[in-house]
Design a protein around this motif. Structure first.
Motif, PDB file in Angstrom:
ATOM      1  N   ALA A   1       1.497   1.935 -12.569  1.00  0.00           N
ATOM      2  CA  ALA A   1       2.221   3.219 -12.648  1.00  0.00           C
ATOM      3  C   ALA A   1       3.261   3.274 -11.532  1.00  0.00           C
ATOM      4  O   ALA A   1       3.100   2.656 -10.487  1.00  0.00           O
ATOM      5  CB  ALA A   1       1.238   4.379 -12.499  1.00  0.00           C
ATOM      6  N   ASP A   2       4.322   4.047 -11.767  1.00  0.00           N
ATOM      7  CA  ASP A   2       5.349   4.185 -10.725  1.00  0.00           C
ATOM      8  C   ASP A   2       5.071   5.367  -9.812  1.00  0.00           C
ATOM      9  O   ASP A   2       5.793   5.600  -8.856  1.00  0.00           O
ATOM     10  CB  ASP A   2       6.747   4.277 -11.339  1.00  0.00           C
ATOM     11  CG  ASP A   2       6.911   5.481 -12.239  1.00  0.00           C
ATOM     12  OD1 ASP A   2       5.945   6.243 -12.442  1.00  0.00           O
ATOM     13  OD2 ASP A   2       8.028   5.672 -12.763  1.00  0.00           O
TER      14      ASP A   2
ATOM     15  N   GLU B   1       2.529  -2.416  -0.462  1.00  0.00           N
ATOM     16  CA  GLU B   1       1.264  -1.698  -0.504  1.00  0.00           C
ATOM     17  C   GLU B   1       1.495  -0.286   0.033  1.00  0.00           C
ATOM     18  O   GLU B   1       2.316  -0.092   0.925  1.00  0.00           O
ATOM     19  CB  GLU B   1       0.290  -2.468   0.390  1.00  0.00           C
ATOM     20  CG  GLU B   1      -1.058  -1.869   0.533  1.00  0.00           C
ATOM     21  CD  GLU B   1      -1.967  -2.781   1.373  1.00  0.00           C
ATOM     22  OE1 GLU B   1      -2.487  -3.763   0.828  1.00  0.00           O
ATOM     23  OE2 GLU B   1      -2.143  -2.476   2.570  1.00  0.00           O
ATOM     24  N   HIS B   2       0.783   0.690  -0.508  1.00  0.00           N
ATOM     25  CA  HIS B   2       0.878   2.069  -0.020  1.00  0.00           C
ATOM     26  C   HIS B   2      -0.501   2.511   0.453  1.00  0.00           C
ATOM     27  O   HIS B   2      -1.515   2.152  -0.145  1.00  0.00           O
ATOM     28  CB  HIS B   2       1.376   3.009  -1.119  1.00  0.00           C
ATOM     29  CG  HIS B   2       2.771   2.708  -1.556  1.00  0.00           C
ATOM     30  ND1 HIS B   2       3.869   3.114  -0.843  1.00  0.00           N
ATOM     31  CD2 HIS B   2       3.249   2.008  -2.614  1.00  0.00           C
ATOM     32  CE1 HIS B   2       4.965   2.700  -1.458  1.00  0.00           C
ATOM     33  NE2 HIS B   2       4.619   2.027  -2.530  1.00  0.00           N
ATOM     34  N   VAL B   3      -0.523   3.329   1.512  1.00  0.00           N
ATOM     35  CA  VAL B   3      -1.784   3.770   2.098  1.00  0.00           C
ATOM     36  C   VAL B   3      -1.791   5.295   2.196  1.00  0.00           C
ATOM     37  O   VAL B   3      -0.857   5.902   2.722  1.00  0.00           O
ATOM     38  CB  VAL B   3      -1.989   3.162   3.511  1.00  0.00           C
ATOM     39  CG1 VAL B   3      -3.277   3.671   4.137  1.00  0.00           C
ATOM     40  CG2 VAL B   3      -1.983   1.640   3.440  1.00  0.00           C
TER      41      VAL B   3
ATOM     42  N   GLU C   1      10.249  12.011  -4.113  1.00  0.00           N
ATOM     43  CA  GLU C   1       9.722  11.551  -2.834  1.00  0.00           C
ATOM     44  C   GLU C   1       8.840  12.663  -2.281  1.00  0.00           C
ATOM     45  O   GLU C   1       9.162  13.840  -2.414  1.00  0.00           O
ATOM     46  CB  GLU C   1      10.867  11.279  -1.852  1.00  0.00           C
ATOM     47  CG  GLU C   1      11.676  10.042  -2.198  1.00  0.00           C
ATOM     48  CD  GLU C   1      10.871   8.752  -2.083  1.00  0.00           C
ATOM     49  OE1 GLU C   1      10.092   8.599  -1.131  1.00  0.00           O
ATOM     50  OE2 GLU C   1      11.020   7.909  -2.974  1.00  0.00           O
ATOM     51  N   PRO C   2       7.709  12.313  -1.706  1.00  0.00           N
ATOM     52  CA  PRO C   2       6.852  13.368  -1.175  1.00  0.00           C
ATOM     53  C   PRO C   2       7.546  14.064  -0.013  1.00  0.00           C
ATOM     54  O   PRO C   2       8.340  13.453   0.692  1.00  0.00           O
ATOM     55  CB  PRO C   2       5.608  12.610  -0.696  1.00  0.00           C
ATOM     56  CG  PRO C   2       6.085  11.219  -0.459  1.00  0.00           C
ATOM     57  CD  PRO C   2       7.199  10.987  -1.450  1.00  0.00           C
ATOM     58  N   PRO C   3       7.258  15.338   0.132  1.00  0.00           N
ATOM     59  CA  PRO C   3       7.858  16.028   1.272  1.00  0.00           C
ATOM     60  C   PRO C   3       7.289  15.454   2.559  1.00  0.00           C
ATOM     61  O   PRO C   3       6.084  15.265   2.675  1.00  0.00           O
ATOM     62  CB  PRO C   3       7.424  17.485   1.083  1.00  0.00           C
ATOM     63  CG  PRO C   3       6.200  17.399   0.240  1.00  0.00           C
ATOM     64  CD  PRO C   3       6.360  16.170  -0.619  1.00  0.00           C
ATOM     65  N   VAL C   4       8.130  15.138   3.471  1.00  0.00           N
ATOM     66  CA  VAL C   4       7.663  14.552   4.734  1.00  0.00           C
ATOM     67  C   VAL C   4       7.700  15.632   5.803  1.00  0.00           C
ATOM     68  O   VAL C   4       8.701  16.307   5.992  1.00  0.00           O
ATOM     69  CB  VAL C   4       8.542  13.347   5.138  1.00  0.00           C
ATOM     70  CG1 VAL C   4       8.119  12.820   6.498  1.00  0.00           C
ATOM     71  CG2 VAL C   4       8.436  12.253   4.087  1.00  0.00           C
ATOM     72  N   ILE C   5       6.586  15.778   6.473  1.00  0.00           N
ATOM     73  CA  ILE C   5       6.464  16.780   7.525  1.00  0.00           C
ATOM     74  C   ILE C   5       6.535  16.036   8.855  1.00  0.00           C
ATOM     75  O   ILE C   5       5.813  15.059   9.056  1.00  0.00           O
ATOM     76  CB  ILE C   5       5.131  17.542   7.382  1.00  0.00           C
ATOM     77  CG1 ILE C   5       5.109  18.240   6.010  1.00  0.00           C
ATOM     78  CG2 ILE C   5       4.937  18.528   8.518  1.00  0.00           C
ATOM     79  CD1 ILE C   5       3.737  18.594   5.525  1.00  0.00           C
TER      80      ILE C   5
ATOM     81  N   LEU D   1       2.834  11.103  -5.542  1.00  0.00           N
ATOM     82  CA  LEU D   1       3.394  10.112  -4.617  1.00  0.00           C
ATOM     83  C   LEU D   1       3.957   8.919  -5.397  1.00  0.00           C
ATOM     84  O   LEU D   1       3.342   8.468  -6.364  1.00  0.00           O
ATOM     85  CB  LEU D   1       2.304   9.621  -3.660  1.00  0.00           C
ATOM     86  CG  LEU D   1       1.618  10.709  -2.825  1.00  0.00           C
ATOM     87  CD1 LEU D   1       0.399  10.148  -2.123  1.00  0.00           C
ATOM     88  CD2 LEU D   1       2.593  11.280  -1.820  1.00  0.00           C
ATOM     89  N   PRO D   2       5.103   8.403  -4.972  1.00  0.00           N
ATOM     90  CA  PRO D   2       5.684   7.242  -5.666  1.00  0.00           C
ATOM     91  C   PRO D   2       4.961   5.950  -5.281  1.00  0.00           C
ATOM     92  O   PRO D   2       4.441   5.819  -4.182  1.00  0.00           O
ATOM     93  CB  PRO D   2       7.131   7.232  -5.174  1.00  0.00           C
ATOM     94  CG  PRO D   2       7.074   7.865  -3.820  1.00  0.00           C
ATOM     95  CD  PRO D   2       5.970   8.879  -3.879  1.00  0.00           C
TER      96      PRO D   2
END
Length: 181
Positions: free
Chosen positions: A81-82, A130-132, A53-57, A123-124
């Motif tokens: 892709a995942d 949908e991802h933005v 998971e991307p680090p969330v700030i 990024l997953p």
């Protein structure tokens, strides 16, 4: 009476020649000792690697500021892709542009000064939504607007996008799970 003459001392026997020393018998070369076998480790079950998971700030002020700007779509990418990898570079002269990268309205890169060396973000991607990704200008550097080269690796596909954004507009890239273009 005359004295008898002393008999000469007997001569010591001639020394016998010493026998030549025999050469030492040739032994076969020692065989190398094989290395000790490594201990066998019990077989480990290998779990499939899930993208991190991307680090969330946490930056509520930036989220609010981002929502106050319009977002200009740079591209929509379909992928099976995942996960995706973004490589972010300054596009042009290095002029102290700083960028914040949002992924689904969460900060994953905060106030980063882009240069000619890539900043890589993984990024997953999920199948059900949908991802933005949005690039938000923190400043305009010395040469407005901010410009970035964003190289995206999604599965076996590679995309090069040129994004331009400023203090009123964000650059937006949309990812959808699906058959690659």
């Amino acid at each position: 009476a005359p004295k008898p003459e002393p008999k000469p001392a007997p001569k010591p026997p001639a020394p016998k020649p010493k026998p030549e020393p025999k050469p030492a018998p040739k032994l076969p070369a020692p065989k190398p000792v094989p290395p000790a076998p490594k201990p066998v480790e019990p077989e480990k079950k290998i779990e499939p690697v899930k993208p991190a998971e991307p680090p969330v700030i946490v930056a509520p002020q930036l989220v609010k500021a981002k929502k106050e700007r319009s977002s200009k779509l740079v591209r929509t990418i379909l992928t099976e892709a995942d996960s995706i990898r973004l490589f972010i570079y300054d596009n042009g002269e290095i002029d102290n542009d700083t960028v914040t990268v949002f992924y689904d309205d969460q900060v994953v890169l905060n106030k980063y000064m882009i240069t000619d060396k890539a900043k890589v973000i993984t990024l997953p991607i999920s199948k059900d939504r949908e991802h933005v990704v949005e690039l938000f200008a923190n400043n305009l550097g010395t040469i407005p607007p901010n410009t970035a080269l964003v190289v995206i690796v999604a599965g076996k596909k590679r995309y090069e996008l040129f994004a331009s954004y400023d203090l009123k507009t964000n650059a937006k890239i949309v990812f959808r799970y699906g058959k690659e273009e």
